[in-house]
Design a protein around this motif. Structure first.
Motif, short mmCIF file in Angstrom:
data_model
loop_
_atom_site.label_atom_id
_atom_site.label_comp_id
_atom_site.label_asym_id
_atom_site.label_seq_id
_atom_site.Cartn_x
_atom_site.Cartn_y
_atom_site.Cartn_z
N ILE A 124 35.67 1.97 -37.19
CA ILE A 124 35.15 0.76 -38.12
C ILE A 124 34.77 -0.93 -36.98
CG2 ILE A 124 36.76 -1.86 -38.65
CD1 ILE A 124 38.58 -0.20 -39.94
N LYS A 125 35.20 -0.56 -36.09
CA LYS A 125 34.61 -1.79 -34.63
C LYS A 125 33.45 -0.92 -34.44
CE LYS A 125 37.09 -3.10 -32.22
NZ LYS A 125 37.09 -5.67 -32.94
N ASP A 126 32.89 0.40 -34.11
CA ASP A 126 31.60 1.01 -34.10
C ASP A 126 30.60 0.57 -35.38
OD1 ASP A 126 32.16 1.90 -32.43
OD2 ASP A 126 32.57 3.67 -32.22
N ARG A 127 30.73 0.83 -36.67
CA ARG A 127 30.04 0.66 -38.04
C ARG A 127 29.99 -0.41 -38.69
NH1 ARG A 127 30.83 6.96 -39.30
NH2 ARG A 127 30.07 5.49 -41.32
N VAL A 128 30.88 -1.11 -38.91
CA VAL A 128 31.28 -2.15 -40.06
C VAL A 128 30.10 -3.60 -39.83
CG1 VAL A 128 32.49 -3.26 -41.57
CG2 VAL A 128 32.98 -1.20 -40.99
N PRO A 129 29.10 -3.43 -40.72
CA PRO A 129 28.50 -4.74 -39.22
C PRO A 129 29.07 -6.35 -39.74
CG PRO A 129 27.58 -3.57 -41.52
CD PRO A 129 29.16 -3.15 -41.57
N ILE A 130 30.47 -6.43 -39.02
CA ILE A 130 30.56 -7.76 -38.77
C ILE A 130 30.13 -8.45 -37.60
CG2 ILE A 130 33.78 -8.89 -38.69
CD1 ILE A 130 33.59 -6.75 -40.40
N TRP A 131 30.40 -9.66 -37.40
CA TRP A 131 30.15 -10.41 -36.07
C TRP A 131 30.92 -11.48 -36.66
CZ3 TRP A 131 26.74 -9.14 -40.46
CH2 TRP A 131 25.52 -8.23 -39.84
N LYS A 132 31.14 -11.62 -34.38
CA LYS A 132 32.53 -12.11 -34.40
C LYS A 132 31.78 -13.33 -33.66
CE LYS A 132 35.14 -10.51 -31.23
NZ LYS A 132 35.64 -10.25 -30.00
N GLU A 133 31.99 -14.46 -34.16
CA GLU A 133 31.56 -16.06 -33.64
C GLU A 133 33.08 -16.14 -32.50
OE1 GLU A 133 29.07 -19.83 -34.54
OE2 GLU A 133 30.30 -18.94 -35.75
N GLN A 134 32.60 -16.46 -31.26
CA GLN A 134 33.97 -16.93 -30.52
C GLN A 134 33.19 -18.95 -30.12
OE1 GLN A 134 35.95 -13.81 -28.00
NE2 GLN A 134 34.06 -13.59 -27.17
N PHE A 135 34.48 -19.72 -30.31
CA PHE A 135 34.70 -20.96 -30.14
C PHE A 135 35.43 -21.27 -28.93
CE2 PHE A 135 33.33 -20.23 -34.45
CZ PHE A 135 31.77 -21.35 -34.63
N PHE A 136 35.09 -21.00 -27.27
CA PHE A 136 35.62 -20.83 -26.28
C PHE A 136 35.83 -22.15 -26.03
CE2 PHE A 136 32.94 -17.67 -25.32
CZ PHE A 136 33.58 -16.76 -25.49
N GLU A 137 37.00 -23.34 -25.33
CA GLU A 137 37.19 -24.08 -25.17
C GLU A 137 36.06 -25.13 -23.79
OE1 GLU A 137 40.62 -25.20 -21.61
OE2 GLU A 137 42.03 -24.05 -22.76
#
Length: 164
Positions: A124-137
């Motif tokens: 899942i981590k290697d192949r599923v096209p999911i992008w994470k947007e991280q909002f930092f402090e």
């Protein structure tokens, strides 16, 4: 009947539940039920994280289902009892402490259950096209996923003014 049973592979905006996942794969023939919970943490690379947002490519549902089906095909006939797989990944806005990824696997023996669960999560981590947007402090935002990181940028409520 021996073999693999593909219980669930989905992307959802709804909260995930480890209890729901493990209950779905349990059975009288399962001597081991293994689960994995990917939890939104409050830090990354030494920076404080406030929240995340996951976005998925329109094909992500299909890729997720196919990779679980591949795993089933690769391991079918390798055991004498059933192996069941349940996997789901959240999309949308998540807060620190929310479950982002849950996987549960049952098998007759712990070794196979651990191995299959680990393989599902890795694929899942290697192949599923999911992008994470991280909002930092500190007000910056970082996109991560699809095999590469996108540059960190400052956030601003008014893009024409720039970061303050």
């Amino acid at each position: 009947m021996p073999g693999f049973d593909f219980i669930l592979a989905e992307l959802t905006e709804d909260p995930l539940s480890v209890n729901r996942a493990t209950a779905a794969v349990e059975g009288d023939d399962a001597g081991a039920v293994v689960s994995f919970s990917g939890v939104v943490r409050n830090h990354d690379s030494g920076k404080a994280v406030n929240r995340l947002s996951y976005s998925a490519h329109p094909t992500a549902h299909q890729v997720l289902a196919e990779l679980v089906e591949e795993l089933v095909a690769e391991h079918s006939g390798m055991g004498v009892s059933a192996v069941r797989i349940w996997a789901a990944h959240r999309v949308g806005l998540l807060n620190v402490g929310d479950l982002a990824l849950v996987c549960a696997v049952s098998a007759a023996h712990r070794g196979q259950a651990f191995s299959v669960c680990s393989e599902v999560v890795n694929r899942i981590k290697d192949r599923v096209p999911i992008w994470k947007e991280q909002f930092f402090e500190d007000g910056t935002v970082e996109w991560v996923g699809a095999g590469q990181d996108i540059a960190t940028r400052p956030t601003s409520p008014n893009p024409e003014k720039g970061a303050s």
